[in-house]
Motif scaffolding. Structure first.
Motif, PDB file in Angstrom:
ATOM      1  N   GLY A  30       1.105  -0.962  -0.062  1.00 32.46           N
ATOM      2  CA  GLY A  30      -0.244   0.032  -0.002  1.00 32.46           C
ATOM      3  C   GLY A  30       0.866   1.714  -0.189  1.00 32.46           C
ATOM      4  O   GLY A  30       0.377   2.318  -0.275  1.00 32.46           O
ATOM      5  N   ARG A  31       1.967   0.939   0.135  1.00 30.20           N
ATOM      6  CA  ARG A  31       3.185   2.152   0.326  1.00 30.20           C
ATOM      7  C   ARG A  31       3.832   2.177  -0.635  1.00 30.20           C
ATOM      8  O   ARG A  31       4.794   3.353  -1.406  1.00 30.20           O
ATOM      9  N   VAL A  32       3.727   2.110  -2.237  1.00 33.93           N
ATOM     10  CA  VAL A  32       4.392   1.225  -3.543  1.00 33.93           C
ATOM     11  C   VAL A  32       4.033   2.968  -3.982  1.00 33.93           C
ATOM     12  O   VAL A  32       2.876   3.428  -4.069  1.00 33.93           O
ATOM     13  N   GLY A  33       4.696   3.499  -4.261  1.00 36.48           N
ATOM     14  CA  GLY A  33       4.615   4.952  -5.442  1.00 36.48           C
ATOM     15  C   GLY A  33       4.747   4.933  -6.142  1.00 36.48           C
ATOM     16  O   GLY A  33       4.012   5.148  -7.089  1.00 36.48           O
ATOM     17  N   ARG A  34       5.788   4.049  -7.016  1.00 39.69           N
ATOM     18  CA  ARG A  34       6.482   3.767  -7.906  1.00 39.69           C
ATOM     19  C   ARG A  34       5.105   2.464  -8.658  1.00 39.69           C
ATOM     20  O   ARG A  34       6.289   1.866  -8.446  1.00 39.69           O
ATOM     21  N   GLN A  35       4.137   2.598  -8.829  1.00 41.52           N
ATOM     22  CA  GLN A  35       3.575   1.359  -8.792  1.00 41.52           C
ATOM     23  C   GLN A  35       3.821   1.072 -10.595  1.00 41.52           C
ATOM     24  O   GLN A  35       3.957   0.147 -10.634  1.00 41.52           O
ATOM     25  N   GLY A  36       3.738   1.281 -11.210  1.00 44.21           N
ATOM     26  CA  GLY A  36       4.311   1.465 -12.826  1.00 44.21           C
ATOM     27  C   GLY A  36       5.361   0.162 -13.054  1.00 44.21           C
ATOM     28  O   GLY A  36       5.694  -0.739 -13.672  1.00 44.21           O
ATOM     29  N   LEU A  37       6.597   0.894 -12.160  1.00 43.14           N
ATOM     30  CA  LEU A  37       7.733   0.048 -11.916  1.00 43.14           C
ATOM     31  C   LEU A  37       8.038  -0.973 -11.012  1.00 43.14           C
ATOM     32  O   LEU A  37       8.246  -1.903 -11.568  1.00 43.14           O
ATOM     33  N   GLY A  38       7.420  -1.171 -10.366  1.00 40.96           N
ATOM     34  CA  GLY A  38       6.632  -1.807 -10.033  1.00 40.96           C
ATOM     35  C   GLY A  38       6.576  -3.250 -10.365  1.00 40.96           C
ATOM     36  O   GLY A  38       6.367  -4.510 -10.342  1.00 40.96           O
ATOM     37  N   LEU A  39       5.151  -2.884 -11.145  1.00 41.19           N
ATOM     38  CA  LEU A  39       4.627  -4.150 -11.957  1.00 41.19           C
ATOM     39  C   LEU A  39       5.230  -4.520 -12.750  1.00 41.19           C
ATOM     40  O   LEU A  39       6.051  -5.776 -12.866  1.00 41.19           O
ATOM     41  N   VAL A  40       6.560  -3.937 -14.016  1.00 41.82           N
ATOM     42  CA  VAL A  40       7.200  -4.143 -14.717  1.00 41.82           C
ATOM     43  C   VAL A  40       8.219  -5.030 -13.861  1.00 41.82           C
ATOM     44  O   VAL A  40       9.081  -6.435 -14.252  1.00 41.82           O
ATOM     45  N   LEU A  41       8.931  -4.337 -12.498  1.00 44.57           N
ATOM     46  CA  LEU A  41       9.848  -5.700 -12.374  1.00 44.57           C
ATOM     47  C   LEU A  41       8.964  -6.842 -11.495  1.00 44.57           C
ATOM     48  O   LEU A  41       9.779  -8.200 -11.730  1.00 44.57           O
ATOM     49  N   ALA A  42       8.424  -6.912 -10.955  1.00 45.63           N
ATOM     50  CA  ALA A  42       7.444  -7.849 -10.707  1.00 45.63           C
ATOM     51  C   ALA A  42       7.498  -9.079 -12.040  1.00 45.63           C
ATOM     52  O   ALA A  42       7.264 -10.589 -11.737  1.00 45.63           O
ATOM     53  N   VAL A  43       6.916  -8.441 -13.049  1.00 39.22           N
ATOM     54  CA  VAL A  43       6.380  -9.230 -14.461  1.00 39.22           C
ATOM     55  C   VAL A  43       8.217 -10.073 -14.635  1.00 39.22           C
ATOM     56  O   VAL A  43       8.130 -11.270 -15.081  1.00 39.22           O
ATOM     57  N   VAL A  44       9.252  -9.214 -14.651  1.00 38.86           N
ATOM     58  CA  VAL A  44      10.489 -10.323 -15.022  1.00 38.86           C
ATOM     59  C   VAL A  44      10.943 -10.518 -13.950  1.00 38.86           C
ATOM     60  O   VAL A  44      11.679 -11.984 -14.266  1.00 38.86           O
ATOM     61  N   GLY A  45      10.644 -10.194 -12.321  1.00 35.60           N
ATOM     62  CA  GLY A  45      10.917 -11.025 -11.638  1.00 35.60           C
ATOM     63  C   GLY A  45      10.205 -12.862 -12.039  1.00 35.60           C
ATOM     64  O   GLY A  45      10.506 -13.989 -11.683  1.00 35.60           O
ATOM     65  N   TRP A  46       9.208 -12.436 -12.101  1.00 33.73           N
ATOM     66  CA  TRP A  46       8.394 -13.886 -12.277  1.00 33.73           C
ATOM     67  C   TRP A  46       9.165 -15.227 -13.722  1.00 33.73           C
ATOM     68  O   TRP A  46       8.932 -15.451 -13.784  1.00 33.73           O
ATOM     69  N   GLY A  47       8.929 -13.974 -14.936  1.00 31.89           N
ATOM     70  CA  GLY A  47       9.923 -14.856 -16.049  1.00 31.89           C
ATOM     71  C   GLY A  47      11.628 -15.292 -15.764  1.00 31.89           C
ATOM     72  O   GLY A  47      11.680 -16.877 -15.645  1.00 31.89           O
TER      73      GLY A  47
END
Length: 434
Positions: A302-319
């Motif tokens: 709930g405290r993540v500010g850069r949600q877009g970057l967080g989303l990209v990094l999460a997908v890269v980590g998944w792969g």
């Protein structure tokens, strides 16, 4: 009197509680019943998912047929997910939830009947899975559209996280229980037992939906009669087309699921590498176990500010984690890496759903959630088809590892080509990057 601690932490969450999962939405009885019924029923559905996949592989000895289960799921999702979301914007959402859950319950007993009768028909399995998917395609966007009507706006992220975490918990418990059933009994007995448990547990979902309050469509008192026709669906797409970040969030999720979902390979890998039995249950539950653990420590989301970057990094980590799991040869290491992938997927799901739910007005929420269901639930099914077809042509190793690598490369390219995604920050309810 307001203390300094309360002023610094208006939500009343201090210390370790700021990192632990937020349970405040469970204080609301209507949400609590929906959460409980969905969780118990979801556990039964996950048992059936493993049983259907194992039964299909036993009948055909071909991962491609297991992948076809993804097609049988995706096509109804594509059709009824969009229409279901449109219906959720013009009908009483409680009634829609009851009708769709009863239809899903009927398919549970259909699976039980075909197992008891020894039908041994791959086509019948595909038909039953398709009907069940049709029911899910209506209930899922309706349920997501209901949540902001049950909880205050400030608790929507917490309610999303609770829902996702509980869903992943069912994906752990369900496959593990399915694996136990498959290990204890021979297939002729294990499959009916698995389908019977599914039918018993899914009754909780029907009960929870019956206990919901009336939820008429927003704006129904303004004298304007709304219909769930093609025009309504197109209106939802037009709204989505004006919100670039939402489009990009859907696109990157499709990349992750279509190219790096290895689920259709689990029955073959479990048998070829690890001797079958409980190994299938462990593989099916590993991703969800990682998501569940991430959810239990998700207070920071709930405290993540850069949600877009967080989303990209999460997908890269998944792969990356998926590719590593495909290279591993020890069962414990495969399970561990799949769990890491699941943790990344939980982060991705919460960020993406919060972006969608907060910025969409209630009268559009059902239709946009319908699109979300097509992407979120349909992507893994297309991933099943891709994995099964690739495995049939090139082998399970290439299908698994190559998919993970492809997801990483495409996610990075998408983030570089469209900087609006990685730069996205929330700007408050009702607004957002366009």
């Amino acid at each position: 009197m307001t203390t300094v601690k309360q002023r610094n932490d208006p939500g009343g969450r201090t210390g370790i509680r700021r990192w632990a999962i937020d349970l405040r939405p469970l204080r609301i009885p209507a949400y609590r019943r929906l959460w409980l019924g969905t969780g118990v029923g979801g556990c039964g559905s996950q048992i059936a998912l493993v049983a259907v996949s194992v039964q299909m592989y036993d009948l055909t000895r071909d991962s491609f047929w297991v992948g076809l289960l993804g097609v049988a799921t995706f096509v109804p999702l594509l059709v009824f997910g969009l229409w279901g979301g449109a219906f959720a914007d013009v009908l009483d959402r409680r009634r829609l939830m009851v009708a769709s859950s009863v239809l899903a319950w009927v398919t549970s007993f259909g699976l039980l009947a075909q197992a008891l009768l020894g039908a041994d028909s791959p086509v019948l399995l595909l038909v039953l899975v398709a009907v069940n998917s049709s029911a899910f395609a209506v209930s899922s966007p309706t349920r997501q559209a209901i949540i902001p009507r049950l909880v205050p706006t400030e608790l929507v992220p917490a309610a999303n996280t609770l829902s996702f975490t509980t869903a992943t918990a069912t994906m752990v418990a369900g496959p593990l229980l399915a694996g136990l059933i498959l290990a204890v009994w021979p297939p002729a007995v294990a499959l009916p037992v698995a389908y019977g448990v599914d039918g018993l547990l899914f009754g909780a979902a029907v009960w929870a939906n019956l206990r919901l309050p009336a939820l008429p469509p927003a704006g129904s008192s303004d004298g304007v009669r709304r219909t769930a026709g093609l025009r309504s669906v197109i209106e939802g797409f037009r709204y989505l087309a004006t919100t670039r970040v939402l489009l990009l969030s859907f696109a990157i999720d499709l990349v992750a699921m279509v190219f790096a979902m290895p689920r259709a390979l689990f029955p073959a890998i479990a048998e070829d590498r690890f001797g079958g039995g409980a190994a299938a249950g462990l593989l099916y539950s590993a991703i969800a176990a990682g998501s569940m653990l991430a959810g239990l420590t998700s207070g920071w989301l709930g405290r993540v500010g850069r949600q877009g970057l967080g989303l990209v990094l999460a997908v890269v980590g998944w792969g990356v984690a998926i590719a590593g799991a495909g290279l591993a040869r020890q069962l414990w290491l495969v399970v561990l890496l799949l769990a890491v992938a699941g943790a990344a997927d939980l982060v991705s799901a919460v960020l993406r759903q919060t972006m969608l739910m907060v910025h969409v007005p209630d009268e559009m929420r059902g239709r946009l959630q319908g699109v979300n269901v097509v992407v979120v639930a349909g992507g893994p099914r297309l991933g099943d088809l891709r994995a099964g077809a690739t495995a049939a042509a090139f082998g399970t190793g290439i299908a698994w590892v190559g998919g993970g690598v492809a997801a990483v490369v495409l996610a990075v390219l998408l983030a570089v080509a469209f900087p609006a995604l990685r730069r996205y920050r929330p700007t408050g309810a009702g607004t957002g990057a366009r």
